[in-house]
Design a protein around this motif. Structure first.
Motif, PDB file in Angstrom:
ATOM      1  N   PHE A  35       0.842  -1.202   0.000  1.00 48.96           N
ATOM      2  CA  PHE A  35       0.000   0.000   0.000  1.00 48.96           C
ATOM      3  C   PHE A  35       0.874   1.248   0.000  1.00 48.96           C
ATOM      4  N   LEU A  36       1.895   1.255   0.852  1.00 49.19           N
ATOM      5  CA  LEU A  36       2.817   2.399   0.928  1.00 49.19           C
ATOM      6  C   LEU A  36       3.559   2.593  -0.395  1.00 49.19           C
ATOM      7  N   LEU A  37       3.969   1.492  -1.023  1.00 48.59           N
ATOM      8  CA  LEU A  37       4.683   1.597  -2.301  1.00 48.59           C
ATOM      9  C   LEU A  37       3.803   2.225  -3.383  1.00 48.59           C
ATOM     10  N   VAL A  38       2.532   1.805  -3.438  1.00 51.53           N
ATOM     11  CA  VAL A  38       1.612   2.380  -4.436  1.00 51.53           C
ATOM     12  C   VAL A  38       1.455   3.875  -4.214  1.00 51.53           C
ATOM     13  N   VAL A  39       1.252   4.278  -2.955  1.00 49.18           N
ATOM     14  CA  VAL A  39       1.067   5.695  -2.644  1.00 49.18           C
ATOM     15  C   VAL A  39       2.341   6.483  -2.909  1.00 49.18           C
ATOM     16  N   THR A  40       3.482   5.859  -2.697  1.00 43.88           N
ATOM     17  CA  THR A  40       4.757   6.561  -2.889  1.00 43.88           C
ATOM     18  C   THR A  40       5.110   6.707  -4.360  1.00 43.88           C
ATOM     19  N   VAL A  41       4.841   5.684  -5.147  1.00 48.48           N
ATOM     20  CA  VAL A  41       5.254   5.687  -6.556  1.00 48.48           C
ATOM     21  C   VAL A  41       4.329   6.544  -7.416  1.00 48.48           C
ATOM     22  N   THR A  42       3.043   6.578  -7.092  1.00 51.42           N
ATOM     23  CA  THR A  42       2.081   7.292  -7.941  1.00 51.42           C
ATOM     24  C   THR A  42       2.430   8.759  -8.165  1.00 51.42           C
ATOM     25  N   PRO A  43       2.848   9.534  -7.135  1.00 55.07           N
ATOM     26  CA  PRO A  43       3.213  10.938  -7.406  1.00 55.07           C
ATOM     27  C   PRO A  43       4.340  11.087  -8.419  1.00 55.07           C
ATOM     28  N   PHE A  44       5.231  10.117  -8.527  1.00 58.29           N
ATOM     29  CA  PHE A  44       6.291  10.207  -9.541  1.00 58.29           C
ATOM     30  C   PHE A  44       5.697  10.128 -10.948  1.00 58.29           C
ATOM     31  N   ALA A  45       4.597   9.381 -11.108  1.00 59.51           N
ATOM     32  CA  ALA A  45       3.952   9.274 -12.422  1.00 59.51           C
ATOM     33  C   ALA A  45       3.074  10.477 -12.719  1.00 59.51           C
ATOM     34  N   VAL A  46       2.392  11.008 -11.685  1.00 55.62           N
ATOM     35  CA  VAL A  46       1.476  12.135 -11.888  1.00 55.62           C
ATOM     36  C   VAL A  46       2.230  13.453 -12.023  1.00 55.62           C
ATOM     37  N   GLY A  47       3.316  13.592 -11.259  1.00 57.83           N
ATOM     38  CA  GLY A  47       4.066  14.839 -11.264  1.00 57.83           C
ATOM     39  C   GLY A  47       3.834  15.618  -9.979  1.00 57.83           C
ATOM     40  N   VAL A 124      -1.454  11.947   3.840  1.00 59.92           N
ATOM     41  CA  VAL A 124      -0.643  13.171   3.970  1.00 59.92           C
ATOM     42  C   VAL A 124       0.339  13.289   2.813  1.00 59.92           C
ATOM     43  N   MET A 125       0.860  12.154   2.336  1.00 61.02           N
ATOM     44  CA  MET A 125       1.826  12.159   1.235  1.00 61.02           C
ATOM     45  C   MET A 125       1.179  12.601  -0.068  1.00 61.02           C
ATOM     46  N   LEU A 126      -0.155  12.530  -0.160  1.00 59.27           N
ATOM     47  CA  LEU A 126      -0.866  12.907  -1.380  1.00 59.27           C
ATOM     48  C   LEU A 126      -1.568  14.252  -1.229  1.00 59.27           C
ATOM     49  N   ASP A 127      -1.255  14.966  -0.138  1.00 61.20           N
ATOM     50  CA  ASP A 127      -1.857  16.276   0.127  1.00 61.20           C
ATOM     51  C   ASP A 127      -3.375  16.189   0.228  1.00 61.20           C
TER      52      ASP A 127
END
Length: 224
Positions: A35-47, A124-127
């Motif tokens: 779950f943490l990996l998905v949340v962490t990696v997604t912002p790198f793809a979205v910007g 929090v990591m996704l604002d």
């Protein structure tokens, strides 16, 4: 009932205690790590667009929770099939449906509840704001039991197959789409989430009734 009988654990509590102990022995935290990996990696793809991440954050959290739930479903019945535990479940002095329900409860306590607790922290990591984070956690609290019940059916259908764990997500994902849709809708900060939350509660209740029955029927077919 004699004092000796009263001291013995019931088959359901024995199954629940055994599965909780096995989960504590290893693998219980794997879903949260994924779950943490998905949340962490997604912002790198979205910007680095924080307003965009804040808008799609609930959907990212729900998608990560869904994938993390699917990750552990192959362990639900496979170990019992390999060590002969399934035969004991058939011989237990309790309906097989209730024994399966006890296993689903243990799986949800060790996989679903940690995701519910972790969701506001990872938000929090996704604002994602605090109020929306709580809505996501509430929707996951209702949605993850439904996913666990669906997963039990898939695990029961594939437990006798080689590499059957790879087939479980293929069988479960189409049925899990309504849970995902209403879970994300209930987490939407721009709308009243009580309507979708009610539908999600109805889905969870329906799957909680049908899931153990369908999984037990599949296990009886496997035994025959």
């Amino acid at each position: 009932m004699s004092l000796q009988d009263a001291a013995l654990p019931s088959p359901l509590s024995a199954v629940l205690s055994r599965d909780l102990a096995l989960a504590r022995g290893g693998g219980a935290g794997l879903g949260v790590v994924f779950f943490l990996l998905v949340v962490t990696v997604t912002p790198f793809a979205v910007g680095p667009d924080l307003p965009l991440l804040g808008r799609i954050g609930p959907a990212i959290l729900w998608l990560g929770a869904l994938l993390a739930t699917l990750l552990g479903l192959d362990r639900l019945l496979q170990a019992d099939h390999e060590d002969g535990g399934l035969d004991l479940m058939h011989l237990a002095p309790a309906p097989l449906e209730l024994v399966v329900a006890a296993k689903i409860l243990a799986h949800w306590l060790t996989t679903g509840v940690p995701l519910v607790v972790a969701a506001p922290l990872f938000a929090v990591m996704l604002d994602v704001g605090p109020q929306t984070s709580l809505k996501v956690a509430a929707s996951l609290l209702l949605g993850t039991p439904a996913l666990a019940c669906l997963g039990a059916v898939g695990a029961a259908l594939t437990v006798g197959l080689r590499r059957g764990g790879l087939l479980v997500p293929v069988l479960i994902l189409p049925l899990a789409i309504p849970v995902l849709i209403f879970g994300v809708a209930a987490s939407d900060p721009a709308r009243d989430g009580f309507g979708p939350l009610g539908v999600l509660a109805g889905l969870a209740l329906g799957y909680a009734v049908l899931g153990p029955v369908a999984a037990a029927a599949a296990l009886r077919l496997l035994r025959d």
